[in-house]
Motif scaffolding. Structure first.
Motif, mmCIF file in Angstrom:
data_model
loop_
_atom_site.group_PDB
_atom_site.id
_atom_site.type_symbol
_atom_site.label_atom_id
_atom_site.label_comp_id
_atom_site.label_asym_id
_atom_site.label_seq_id
_atom_site.Cartn_x
_atom_site.Cartn_y
_atom_site.Cartn_z
ATOM 1 N N ASN A 1 0.831 -1.218 0.000
ATOM 2 C CA ASN A 1 0.000 0.000 0.000
ATOM 3 C C ASN A 1 0.859 1.259 0.000
ATOM 4 N N ASP A 2 1.896 1.235 -0.868
ATOM 5 C CA ASP A 2 2.798 2.390 -1.053
ATOM 6 C C ASP A 2 3.595 2.741 0.199
ATOM 7 N N ARG A 3 3.708 1.808 1.117
ATOM 8 C CA ARG A 3 4.550 2.016 2.288
ATOM 9 C C ARG A 3 5.476 0.819 2.453
ATOM 10 N N VAL A 4 6.664 1.082 2.996
ATOM 11 C CA VAL A 4 7.631 0.001 3.221
ATOM 12 C C VAL A 4 7.299 -0.678 4.541
ATOM 13 N N GLN A 5 7.297 -2.005 4.532
ATOM 14 C CA GLN A 5 7.060 -2.761 5.756
ATOM 15 C C GLN A 5 8.186 -3.763 5.983
ATOM 16 N N LEU A 6 8.399 -4.100 7.239
ATOM 17 C CA LEU A 6 9.359 -5.132 7.608
ATOM 18 C C LEU A 6 8.570 -6.381 7.984
ATOM 19 N N GLU A 7 8.869 -7.481 7.322
ATOM 20 C CA GLU A 7 8.137 -8.726 7.537
ATOM 21 C C GLU A 7 9.036 -9.797 8.152
ATOM 22 N N ILE A 8 8.412 -10.683 8.924
ATOM 23 C CA ILE A 8 9.043 -11.917 9.389
ATOM 24 C C ILE A 8 8.168 -13.049 8.869
ATOM 25 N N PRO A 9 8.504 -13.616 7.704
ATOM 26 C CA PRO A 9 7.596 -14.555 7.036
ATOM 27 C C PRO A 9 7.209 -15.752 7.894
ATOM 28 N N GLN A 10 8.126 -16.268 8.730
ATOM 29 C CA GLN A 10 7.814 -17.478 9.499
ATOM 30 C C GLN A 10 6.630 -17.281 10.438
ATOM 31 N N SER A 11 6.483 -16.082 10.997
ATOM 32 C CA SER A 11 5.408 -15.843 11.964
ATOM 33 C C SER A 11 4.289 -14.982 11.397
ATOM 34 N N HIS A 12 4.397 -14.599 10.121
ATOM 35 C CA HIS A 12 3.422 -13.726 9.458
ATOM 36 C C HIS A 12 3.375 -12.342 10.095
ATOM 37 N N ALA A 13 4.361 -12.006 10.909
ATOM 38 C CA ALA A 13 4.381 -10.713 11.579
ATOM 39 C C ALA A 13 4.919 -9.637 10.645
ATOM 40 N N SER A 14 4.458 -8.409 10.847
ATOM 41 C CA SER A 14 4.963 -7.284 10.056
ATOM 42 C C SER A 14 4.872 -6.002 10.869
ATOM 43 N N PHE A 15 5.705 -5.030 10.471
ATOM 44 C CA PHE A 15 5.724 -3.711 11.093
ATOM 45 C C PHE A 15 5.754 -2.669 9.972
ATOM 46 N N GLN A 16 5.041 -1.587 10.163
ATOM 47 C CA GLN A 16 5.098 -0.471 9.223
ATOM 48 C C GLN A 16 4.596 0.804 9.907
ATOM 49 N N PRO A 17 4.980 1.964 9.354
ATOM 50 C CA PRO A 17 5.847 2.162 8.179
ATOM 51 C C PRO A 17 7.318 2.110 8.583
ATOM 52 N N ILE A 18 8.155 1.700 7.633
ATOM 53 C CA ILE A 18 9.598 1.648 7.819
ATOM 54 C C ILE A 18 10.229 2.772 7.017
ATOM 55 N N GLU A 19 11.098 3.544 7.671
ATOM 56 C CA GLU A 19 11.789 4.650 7.017
ATOM 57 C C GLU A 19 13.294 4.492 7.208
ATOM 58 N N LEU A 20 14.052 5.426 6.688
ATOM 59 C CA LEU A 20 15.497 5.375 6.841
ATOM 60 C C LEU A 20 15.887 5.546 8.300
ATOM 61 N N GLY A 21 16.926 4.831 8.721
ATOM 62 C CA GLY A 21 17.395 4.962 10.093
ATOM 63 C C GLY A 21 17.795 3.619 10.675
ATOM 64 N N THR A 22 18.225 3.647 11.930
ATOM 65 C CA THR A 22 18.657 2.439 12.627
ATOM 66 C C THR A 22 17.552 1.952 13.544
ATOM 67 N N TYR A 23 17.053 0.767 13.238
ATOM 68 C CA TYR A 23 16.029 0.117 14.049
ATOM 69 C C TYR A 23 16.705 -0.932 14.934
ATOM 70 N N GLN A 24 16.003 -1.359 15.966
ATOM 71 C CA GLN A 24 16.489 -2.435 16.818
ATOM 72 C C GLN A 24 15.411 -3.510 16.908
ATOM 73 N N ILE A 25 15.852 -4.752 16.788
ATOM 74 C CA ILE A 25 14.900 -5.861 16.794
ATOM 75 C C ILE A 25 15.289 -6.865 17.874
ATOM 76 N N ARG A 26 14.296 -7.488 18.456
ATOM 77 C CA ARG A 26 14.538 -8.583 19.377
ATOM 78 C C ARG A 26 13.357 -9.551 19.313
ATOM 79 N N LEU A 27 13.550 -10.699 19.935
ATOM 80 C CA LEU A 27 12.563 -11.770 19.909
ATOM 81 C C LEU A 27 12.347 -12.237 21.339
ATOM 82 N N THR A 28 11.082 -12.373 21.744
ATOM 83 C CA THR A 28 10.747 -12.842 23.084
ATOM 84 C C THR A 28 10.035 -14.187 22.988
#
Length: 422
Positions: A167-194
Motif C-alpha cells: 500500500n505504497d509504504r515500506v514494511q518489515l516482515e518476518i515470514p515465518q510468523s506472518h508478523a509485520s511492522f510499518q511504516p519503515i523509514e530510513l534509520g537504525t532500528y532495533q529488533i529482538r525476539l521474546t
C-alpha cells in the motif's frame, strides 16, 4: 495419689491428643493444597500477563525458571537492509537471515513455535512499532517449526527479515510468523525476539517418537517448563536503495565494482592441455566515515549469462573448507578500497569448455558448455549473518570477525567475448 490418677487417665489423654492432631491435618490439608494451586496459578498468570512489547532491557525480567534466548549475531556488525525499489525485476530481495539460539534451562521440556516467539521492533526514535499479523495459535507439523526441547538442551533456528512494499509504504516482515511492522523509514532500528513458555499442554515435533495412530513424530507434552526470555537488541540499518553509476554500484556509502582486466578470452585448443588464465575481481571502496570490515570468505558469487539471456547454472563443490585468516577479512578505513580476486581459467573438461576457478577456501566452481560468443558476467557480494571466526597468525588462534558489513547486492554485468585461438 496424684500418680494413681495420672496412670488411670493416661490412655484417655493420649487418645484425645492423637485425635486433635488428626483433626488439624484434615482441616489444614485442603487449605495447603488450595494454597499450592493458587501459587501455581498466580505464577502462570504473572508470566502470561507480561507485556512483551514494553520490555526495556536486553534481557527480559525472568519469572519462574530461566530460558536463554539470544541472537548469535554480533551487534558490532553492520547489518544493512536497503529499501527495495518497487520494480519487480529487482534481483536480490532486501532480506537478512538472523540465527537465534534457545536453551531450555527449565526442569521440563518446552516446545517453541512461531505463535510463542514474539518479535519487537524499536524505531530510530525509541518507540515500539505496532505488531501486525502475528500467528497466535500453535500449528505444529513436520513442515512447521515446533521442536521438542528437553531440559538442558539447546536449538538454533533462522529468522528471516524482509523489506517489501505494501500500500505504497515500506514494511518489515518476518515470514515465518506472518508478523509485520510499518511504516519503515530510513534509520537504525532495533529488533529482538521474546519467547514465553506458559507450562500448558502442547504438541511437539520429536524425531525419535512415533505413534501409529497419530501424525509421524508429533508428540503431546502434557506439562511443559515455565519461563520467559528475550534476545539481545540487534541494530539493523535501513538505508537508501542501491544506486548505480556505470559499472559502480553503491549501497550505504560503500561502492562495489566487478573488475575483469581482460574481456577477450581465447579458447584453448581442444586437443591440448593449454589453459587460458582469467582474473575475476570485485573492488570495494569504503566511502563511509566509519571503519568497516569485509571478507572474501563465502561472499563472492559470479553470475554468467549466455547470448540468449539465460543465466548459466553454477556448478562445483567444496570437499573441505579452509577457514579464513585475518588477511581474508580486511578492515577498510574511510576512502580506502580492497579488491578480492578469483583466479580462474578457460579449459576443456569432459569435452566441454569450462570457466572454472577456486574460491581460495577449498571449493572449485565452474560454468560449462561454453561456446565462442559474447557473454556477460558479474561478481555479486553477499555476506551471511552467521557468526564467523578468522585465524590470527599473530596470536596463533582464532578470534571472532567483528565490524563486518553484512548485506547482499548484485553488481553490474560486463561483456566478455570468447574467441577461437588462431
Amino acid at each position: 495419689m496424684l500418680m494413681t490418677i495420672f496412670h488411670k487417665f493416661k490412655k484417655y489423654l493420649i487418645f484425645w491428643i492423637l485425635a486433635a492432631i488428626a483433626l488439624s491435618i484434615v482441616l489444614l490439608y485442603p487449605t495447603r493444597q488450595k494454597s499450592a494451586a493458587i501459587e501455581k496459578t498466580e505464577l502462570r498468570d504473572k508470566i502470561n500477563s507480561v507485556d512483551f512489547m514494553s520490555i526495556s532491557e536486553n534481557k527480559a525480567q525472568q519469572e519462574g525458571i530461566n530460558l536463554d534466548l539470544e541472537f548469535e549475531e554480533d551487534a558490532s556488525d553492520f547489518l544493512i537492509l536497503p529499501i527495495p525499489p518497487q520494480e519487480s525485476e529487482f534481483i536480490y530481495p532486501s532480506s537478512l537471515s538472523l540465527r537465534v539460539r534457545l536453551t531450555n534451562n527449565t526442569s521440563k521440556p518446552i516446545c517453541p513455535d512461531w505463535s510463542t516467539l514474539v518479535p519487537e521492533l524499536i524505531s530510530p526514535d525509541g518507540k515500539a512499532l505496532p505488531l501486525q499479523g502475528q500467528i497466535t495459535e500453535p500449528n505444529c507439523s513436520e513442515e512447521n517449526f515446533c521442536p521438542l526441547l528437553e531440559s538442558g538442551s539447546s536449538t538454533s533456528f533462522w529468522m528471516q527479515i524482509v523489506l517489501s512494499w505494501k500500500n505504497d509504504r515500506v514494511q518489515l516482515e518476518i515470514p515465518q510468523s506472518h508478523a509485520s511492522f510499518q511504516p519503515i523509514e530510513l534509520g537504525t532500528y532495533q529488533i529482538r525476539l521474546t519467547y514465553r513458555s506458559s507450562g500448558a499442554t502442547t504438541l511437539c515435533l520429536d524425531p525419535y517418537f512415533h505413534d501409529p495412530t497419530e501424525a509421524l513424530s508429533i508428540r503431546k507434552i502434557d506439562e511443559t517448563g515455565i519461563g520467559l526470555d528475550s534476545t539481545n537488541l540487534l541494530p539493523i540499518h535501513i538505508v537508501e536503495p542501491i544506486s548505480r553509476d556505470g559499472n559502480v554500484v553503491e549501497l550505504d556509502g560503500v561502492k562495489f565494482e566487478t573488475i575483469i582486466p581482460e574481456t577477450t578470452w581465447k579458447i584453448p585448443n581442444r586437443t591440448s592441455e593449454m589453459r587460458f588464465p582469467v582474473k575475476l575481481g570485485l573492488r570495494i571502496n569504503n566511502q563511509k566515515q566509519q571503519i568497516v570490515r569485509f571478507t572474501q570468505y563465502d561472499t563472492l558469487s559470479p553470475q554468467m549469462v549466455d547470448p540468449n539471456g539465460q543465466i548459466l547454472q553454477l556448478k562445483g563443490s567444496r570437499n573441505r573448507s579452509s577457514p579464513p585468516t585475518v588477511s581474508d577479512c580486511p578492515l577498510l578505513h574511510p576512502e580506502k578500497s580492497v579488491t578480492f580476486v578469483l583466479d580462474g581459467e578457460l579449459s576443456w573438461q569432459n569435452n566441454k569448455l569450462q570457466l572454472r576457478w577456486s574460491d581460495g577456501f577449498g571449493g572449485i566452481w565452474f560454468f560449462d558448455d561454453l561456446k565462442p560468443s559474447t557473454y556477460t558476467i558479474r561478481i555479486d557480494y553477499a555476506a551471511s549473518t552467521k557468526p564467523l571466526s578468522m585465524y590470527d597468525l599473530k596470536i596463533g588462534t582464532f578470534r571472532p570477525v567483528t565490524q563486518l558489513w553484512r548485506s547482499a547486492l548484485n553488481t553490474n554485468f560486463i561483456k566478455i567475448r570468447l574467441t577461437q585461438t588462431n
